[in-house]
Design an enzyme around this catalytic site. Structure first.
Site, PDB file in Angstrom:
ATOM      1  N   ALA A  75       1.122  -3.354  -3.563  1.00 50.06           N
ATOM      2  CA  ALA A  75       1.029  -2.010  -2.997  1.00 50.06           C
ATOM      3  C   ALA A  75      -0.403  -1.474  -3.026  1.00 50.06           C
ATOM      4  O   ALA A  75      -0.813  -0.738  -2.130  1.00 50.06           O
ATOM      5  CB  ALA A  75       1.971  -1.064  -3.741  1.00 50.06           C
ATOM      6  N   ASN A 155       5.687   7.752  -9.730  1.00 49.10           N
ATOM      7  CA  ASN A 155       5.833   6.749 -10.781  1.00 49.10           C
ATOM      8  C   ASN A 155       6.059   7.353 -12.163  1.00 49.10           C
ATOM      9  O   ASN A 155       6.715   6.760 -13.010  1.00 49.10           O
ATOM     10  CB  ASN A 155       4.603   5.832 -10.800  1.00 49.10           C
ATOM     11  CG  ASN A 155       3.309   6.565 -10.581  1.00 49.10           C
ATOM     12  OD1 ASN A 155       3.129   7.242  -9.565  1.00 49.10           O
ATOM     13  ND2 ASN A 155       2.402   6.460 -11.526  1.00 49.10           N
ATOM     14  N   GLN A 183       7.463   2.876  -5.674  1.00 47.90           N
ATOM     15  CA  GLN A 183       8.471   3.174  -6.700  1.00 47.90           C
ATOM     16  C   GLN A 183       9.857   3.383  -6.115  1.00 47.90           C
ATOM     17  O   GLN A 183      10.828   3.528  -6.871  1.00 47.90           O
ATOM     18  CB  GLN A 183       8.070   4.428  -7.491  1.00 47.90           C
ATOM     19  CG  GLN A 183       6.894   4.222  -8.401  1.00 47.90           C
ATOM     20  CD  GLN A 183       7.163   3.241  -9.546  1.00 47.90           C
ATOM     21  OE1 GLN A 183       8.308   2.898  -9.851  1.00 47.90           O
ATOM     22  NE2 GLN A 183       6.102   2.769 -10.179  1.00 47.90           N
ATOM     23  N   HIS A 205       7.047  -6.704  -7.359  1.00 45.79           N
ATOM     24  CA  HIS A 205       7.355  -6.740  -8.799  1.00 45.79           C
ATOM     25  C   HIS A 205       7.998  -5.453  -9.314  1.00 45.79           C
ATOM     26  O   HIS A 205       8.448  -5.392 -10.455  1.00 45.79           O
ATOM     27  CB  HIS A 205       6.098  -7.059  -9.613  1.00 45.79           C
ATOM     28  CG  HIS A 205       5.108  -5.947  -9.686  1.00 45.79           C
ATOM     29  ND1 HIS A 205       5.054  -5.070 -10.750  1.00 45.79           N
ATOM     30  CD2 HIS A 205       4.134  -5.555  -8.829  1.00 45.79           C
ATOM     31  CE1 HIS A 205       4.071  -4.209 -10.534  1.00 45.79           C
ATOM     32  NE2 HIS A 205       3.500  -4.473  -9.386  1.00 45.79           N
ATOM     33  N   THR A 244      -4.871 -17.496   2.730  1.00 44.33           N
ATOM     34  CA  THR A 244      -3.635 -18.282   2.816  1.00 44.33           C
ATOM     35  C   THR A 244      -2.459 -17.442   2.352  1.00 44.33           C
ATOM     36  O   THR A 244      -2.479 -16.910   1.240  1.00 44.33           O
ATOM     37  CB  THR A 244      -3.764 -19.549   1.940  1.00 44.33           C
ATOM     38  OG1 THR A 244      -4.882 -20.304   2.417  1.00 44.33           O
ATOM     39  CG2 THR A 244      -2.511 -20.402   2.007  1.00 44.33           C
ATOM     40  N   CYS A 330      -0.780   2.263 -15.281  1.00 39.27           N
ATOM     41  CA  CYS A 330      -2.118   1.955 -14.807  1.00 39.27           C
ATOM     42  C   CYS A 330      -3.165   2.866 -15.433  1.00 39.27           C
ATOM     43  O   CYS A 330      -4.336   2.562 -15.423  1.00 39.27           O
ATOM     44  CB  CYS A 330      -2.172   2.096 -13.294  1.00 39.27           C
ATOM     45  SG  CYS A 330      -0.720   1.438 -12.497  1.00 39.27           S
TER      46      CYS A 330
END
Ligand code: PMP
Length: 396
Positions: A75, A155, A183, A205, A244, A330
């Site tokens: 994100a 969050n 979220q 995740h 890639t 974070c």
């Protein structure tokens, strides 16, 4: 959760669902080839797996064309691509962008970078529940507003923003709408048509998928929405994200989204019932404890509680058996009162003593009851300590 730590930090990240891991394995061992190499079969097989994942994700978001999904590393990257990419591409329309104060750093920081480069940024405030003040947003809209960016769910508090209404206001003035749904996906039904957004970011995740993969969904329309590239190289992902592609990640994210859709309302109701039990138990047992956020509009898995007269780091240290958080993971390296809570008008002392508890698919009732008992016990014990950490001590 294995070992003896009760994990209540699902807004920071979730474990990979074993069914996701199972779905990913073939694209690591069998269809491992580079999907951009189309001149041999293994390459084409990998490309097929990638494109299937893209189509599944678009369908589950309520989109109309698989090409709307651009895979990124998460994100944060999707938010940077959306904001910086759209700002640069739309500079001829105007250099004004609107967002709001409780956005995640991966929105606020690209906006700060754009400000340095000459864009004008308006950050609208929120009310006491953390909901953006729509009348202020409406008043901030101008003819040269290129973009409005609004998160779907916060969050720290789980507060859900009125994105559909904000989109309506923004579109009426010709601005594009970006939504950080990191979220929300997996915790709420997310439908791009109902939200009426143009750009949507997310990370696998956060909903039982692997780390290191996410996407920016870009509405397919004519003329196409213009986004400038922020990463240059081999031109993969329609030139918007060179490098890639992460095929196992994309496959895992698609499977995780399918599982979220399958688990659906049943999982949301079960998690919300456990969250309410946890919250009710702590608020009922601990005097001078309070809840932050919007009870009527919040994620089913999140609660955010404040305790007067408690030094939050002391509380965390006294709870080694719980994985809980003080706010956004974070920013937990910075021991400052939560900016999200401060923006909501929560006094500094309470904002500095808040605990975010975020439950998930694998949380059990026994864990919730144990966590409620332990938090209650430690808050009361810390308050009873005569000096330093207890009543009357220096806090923030
Ligand atoms: N937006 C929000 C609201 C988030 O909570 C997070 C993760 N904390 C992100 C964006 C960034 O996600 P990631 O770290 O996976 O890039």
């Amino acid at each position: 959760m294995s070992n003896d730590v009760i994990y209540l930090d699902c807004n920071a990240t979730t474990p990979c669902d074993p069914r996701v891991v199972e779905a990913m394995l073939p694209s690591m061992t069998e269809s491992f080839a580079n999907p951009t190499t189309r001149n041999h079969r293994p390459g084409r097989d990998a490309a097929t797996a990638l494109e299937r994942a893209r189509a599944t994700i678009d369908r589950l978001l309520g989109g109309r064309a698989a090409s709307e999904v651009v895979f990124t590393a998460g994100a944060t990257e999707a938010n940077n691509l959306a904001l910086i990419g759209a700002a640069e591409a739309l500079a001829d329309r105007g250099r004004h962008i609107i967002s709001q104060v409780t956005e995640h750093a991966s929105v606020l920081e690209p906006l700060a970078a754009l400000k340095q480069r000459g864009w004008e940024i308006t950050l609208v405030g929120v009310d006491g529940k953390g909901r953006v003040k729509l009348e202020d947003l409406e008043a901030a809209l101008r003819d040269d507003t290129a973009l409005v960016s609004l998160m779907l769910a916060n969050n720290e508090t789980g507060t859900i923003q009125p994105v559909t209404r904000a989109s309506e206001l923004a579109h009426a003035r010709g601005a594009l709408v970006h939504c950080d749904a990191a979220q929300a996906i997996g915790k709420l039904p997310v439908d791009v048509a109902a939200l009426d957004v143009d750009l949507l970011s997310f990370s696998a995740h956060k909903f039982y998928g692997p780390k290191g993969v996410g996407a920016l969904w870009i509405r397919h329309r004519r003329p196409p929405i213009r986004i400038a590239s922020v990463i240059f190289g081999g031109g993969q992902e329609s030139g918007l994200r060179s490098g890639t592609p992460n095929v196992p990640g994309a496959v895992g994210m698609a499977r995780a989204m399918e599982l979220a859709a399958d688990e659906g309302e049943g999982e949301r109701a079960r998690v919300a019932a456990m969250r309410d039990r946890l919250e009710g138990s702590i608020l009922g047992a601990v005097e001078e404890s309070s809840r932050n956020g919007d009870v009527d509009n919040r994620l089913p898995n999140t609660t955010n509680l404040s305790f007067t007269e408690v030094e939050i780091n002391a509380l965390l240290v006294s709870l080694p058996d719980l994985a809980v958080n003080t706010g956004s993971a974070c920013t937990s390296a910075h021991p400052e009162p939560s900016q999200v809570l401060r923006a909501m008008g929560v006094p500094a002392e309470l904002a500095g003593s808040s605990l975010r508890l975020s439950l998930g698919r694998f949380t059990t009732e026994a864990e919730v009851d144990r966590a409620a008992a332990r938090i209650t016990e430690e808050v009361i014990r810390l308050r009873d300590m005569p000096t330093r950490m207890g009543r009357g001590s220096h806090r923030y």
